[in-house]
Every structure is written in C-alpha cells, then in structure tokens.
Design an enzyme around this catalytic site. Structure first.
Site, mmCIF file in Angstrom:
data_model
loop_
_atom_site.group_PDB
_atom_site.id
_atom_site.type_symbol
_atom_site.label_atom_id
_atom_site.label_comp_id
_atom_site.label_asym_id
_atom_site.label_seq_id
_atom_site.Cartn_x
_atom_site.Cartn_y
_atom_site.Cartn_z
ATOM 1 N NE ARG A 1 -7.958 0.557 -0.945
ATOM 2 C CZ ARG A 1 -9.157 0.524 -0.422
ATOM 3 N NH1 ARG A 1 -9.710 -0.632 -0.069
ATOM 4 N NH2 ARG A 1 -9.838 1.640 -0.239
ATOM 5 C CG HIS A 2 1.107 -3.524 1.487
ATOM 6 N ND1 HIS A 2 0.975 -4.594 2.350
ATOM 7 C CD2 HIS A 2 2.394 -3.551 1.063
ATOM 8 C CE1 HIS A 2 2.131 -5.228 2.438
ATOM 9 N NE2 HIS A 2 3.007 -4.623 1.662
#
Length: 373
Positions: A225-226
C-alpha cells in the site's frame, strides 16, 4: 561511433557492485575503464555463483562489460597503480576509508601527481565516525530505514529483492563524477567525490525521508500500500494479482467507470484522494470484488485503454518480454555474452557495447604498454 565520454581514462579500483556499476555506466558512454583486480582471485563477484554463464558468474558479468582488467598486487607493485592514477582522468575506489591512504594511493597523494584527477570514494557510512562500519548493502538497508518501510505491517523488516542501495549509490557516484568532470572542463582542476551507501539511501527514500525531515513523521511498513494515495496497491483479479496506481481523482473516476461501478466515484467517502486514504479498507474491498470478475490480462487491457495506470505482477522473463514488445531493446549480446542494455538513450552519442566483461588480468600487457609511453 564516438561515445560521449570517449578519451577519458578511468582507473577502477572498486569491486562488487556500487563502484563497478558506476564505472560500467561510464564505460558504456565511451570511457576507457581499467579494472584493477587482485591477482589470483579478482573481484569478489567472480566467485558469486551460481548462476553461471559460460563458466562465469552472472553477478560479475552484469556490471563489468566494456572494461579492461589488470591483475595488480597493490602492496607489491604500488608504483604501477600510481602510474595508472597519474594518467587517469577518473579514479574510483571503495576500499574501507584509510586503506588507499596507507597504500600511497589516497587523494592527497595522487592529486600531487595529477591535479586534474577526479577521485571518487564510495563508502558505506562516510569517512568520519562511520569509517569503521562495514559497507554492505544489507546492513545499509537495515540501519538506513529501508527495511522498516518494506514488507507487511505486522511482519519483520524486509530487504529489497536486489542490492538496491548499492545500485543507487553507483548512480550517485556516476553523477558526481560527471559533475566534477564538468568543473574540470571549466577550471582544469580535479576534485574528490564522496558518496556513501547511507546518504544515498536516505536521499532515495524521497517521500518517506521527506515525511520525517519536514514533518517528523516516522513511516512504517504498509505492505504494497501507499501511505498517501488510494487506490495504489496490489489487487486480486480472477486469476492472479494486478497492480493499480490511480494517482489522482480523474484516474479514480476512470477506474470506477471501467469497473462498471460509477457509484463508487459518486460516493462522498471516495470523492477525493484524502477521503479515500481515510476509507481505504472499505474501498479496497469494493474494488477487489469488482476485479474478481475478470482475469488480470483482461483488466490490464481494459484499464489501460481507459487511462488507468495498472499492470500484472510479472516475473523477469515476462518483464523482458514486455520491454521487447514495447521496442525498448532491453538486452544485448557482446561476443555471445548476454547483457542488460544501458537504459539511457542519447540521440547523438548513444551507449555502445564493444567489449565483454574481461577475464582476470587479460589486459595486463595493454595497460603496462600505455603506461610506458
């Protein structure tokens, strides 16, 4: 064709990865690189196998093309090394700080012989308080923070799949060398270039490092994930994973349309990126449910046509095939030896591939001949 760096002589006293990668990039651009190696053993990576190709370790083959090799005992024949440095435009070394000085090959000693010499030192943690620390990529990934932001949130720190810090440091070294050569063009004077694994990594951590330097935020591992963008992670299609990187609201709206879920784009929880970050878990669940209806290749085609950045997770064989299909010419062969192509394209002075990675000491006679002139 003449390379952009033709006419430059590089004395390469480095080994393993960061230094050899930097000097290979210079060699691809036309510089004459003389690799100085230990008699009998050579660069450590000559023994780092399997895998092998033609009896040679592919690790060594990957970062040493376009170079010449001289086998030289620096303790017994330092005068030949000094003569090479006196003729060179650039010297690159990655010994532990202080080693080259003890051999009589330090910057202060050599600039007396060659005032125009660009002398690049690559260290793990600098030449000051960190001089005694071992300059290994894995150590730098650990203590430099990269492993703390890589891997799953509840798992142990995870290293990158390649010696990424070495590669980044090699790129910084090559850039510093070119800047110093530009200065020499104007002034006639060389200078010392210093790069370290730790400083290079902190620079390469970009948004994570900026979060700490500017706001005191200590980032943590988030898997795929970012921390600041949603959706920007791995999703599950019907057959295998696919990555989607919708970096702005327009791309998110295009994604929802392609998924036939326009209601998601109209949901106030997901209307703007900041709100999507806050509602990440519920949105990701909705997207995975929609993506499960088709294969990754099908979604790759559909979403790309819709302007949504995405792609399946390829292995290296598929990655090379994709680059080939896109006309990027990712691989070359030099006298039968397969090589990864230099990624830089220059319209007037492109990289060239004129010499396979050398056998240990194969150019002893050539080097000694030019030094005798």
């Amino acid at each position: 064709m003449t390379g952009a760096l033709s006419g430059l002589l590089v004395a390469d006293f480095s080994r393993v990865l960061a230094g050899p990668y930097a000097t290979m990039l210079l060699a691809d651009m036309g510089a004459e690189v003389v690799k100085v190696e230990r008699p009998g053993a050579g660069d450590d990576t000559r023994a780092w196998g399997p895998p092998y190709a033609g009896g040679e370790a592919t690790y060594f083959l990957g970062v040493n093309r376009n170079k010449r090799s001289i086998a030289l005992d620096l303790r017994a024949d330092v005068e030949t090394a000094r003569a090479l440095a006196a003729r060179a435009d650039v010297l690159v070394e990655n010994f532990r700080p202080g080693t080259m000085d003890r051999l009589g090959l330090g910057y202060d000693a050599l600039r007396e012989l060659n005032p125009g010499l660009v002398y690049c030192s690559i260290t793990g943690f600098g030449s000051g308080e960190g001089a005694g620390l071992p300059g290994y990529d894995l150590i730098a990934q650990a203590v430099g923070g990269l492993m703390s932001v890589t891997g799953e949130p509840d798992g142990p720190g995870t290293k990158a799949g390649v010696a990424l810090v070495d590669v980044i440091t090699g790129l910084h070294a090559a850039l510093g060398i070119l800047a110093a050569l530009r200065h020499r063009d104007e002034s006639g004077a060389g200078q010392r270039v210093e790069v370290s694994l730790l400083s290079s990594l902190l620079s390469a951590l970009t948004n994570h490092a900026s979060a700490y330097a500017a706001a005191g935020v200590v980032p943590r591992a988030m898997g795929n994930r970012h921390p600041s963008i949603v959706p920007y992670e791995v999703f599950q299609a019907a057959d295998r994973p696919i990555v989607i990187a919708a970096g702005n609201d327009r791309q998110f709206q295009a994604l929802c349309a392609a998924l036939e879920r326009p209601d998601l784009a109209g949901d106030p929880r997901y209307a703007a990126n900041a709100s999507r970050v806050a509602a990440r878990d519920t949105l990701v669940a909705e997207l995975n449910a929609a993506l499960a209806t088709r294969t990754a290749d099908d979604w790759f085609e559909r979403l790309t046509a819709a302007g949504v950045p995405c792609g399946p997770i390829n292995d290296l064989a598929a990655a090379f095939a994709l680059a080939e299909d896109l006309g990027l010419e990712p691989a070359v062969r030099i006298d039968g030896v397969g090589q990864v192509a230099n990624p830089v394209r220059l319209s007037a002075t492109p990289p060239s591939y004129h010499r396979p990675p050398p056998a240990l000491g194969q150019d002893d006679a050539w080097v000694r001949e030019i030094l005798a002139r």
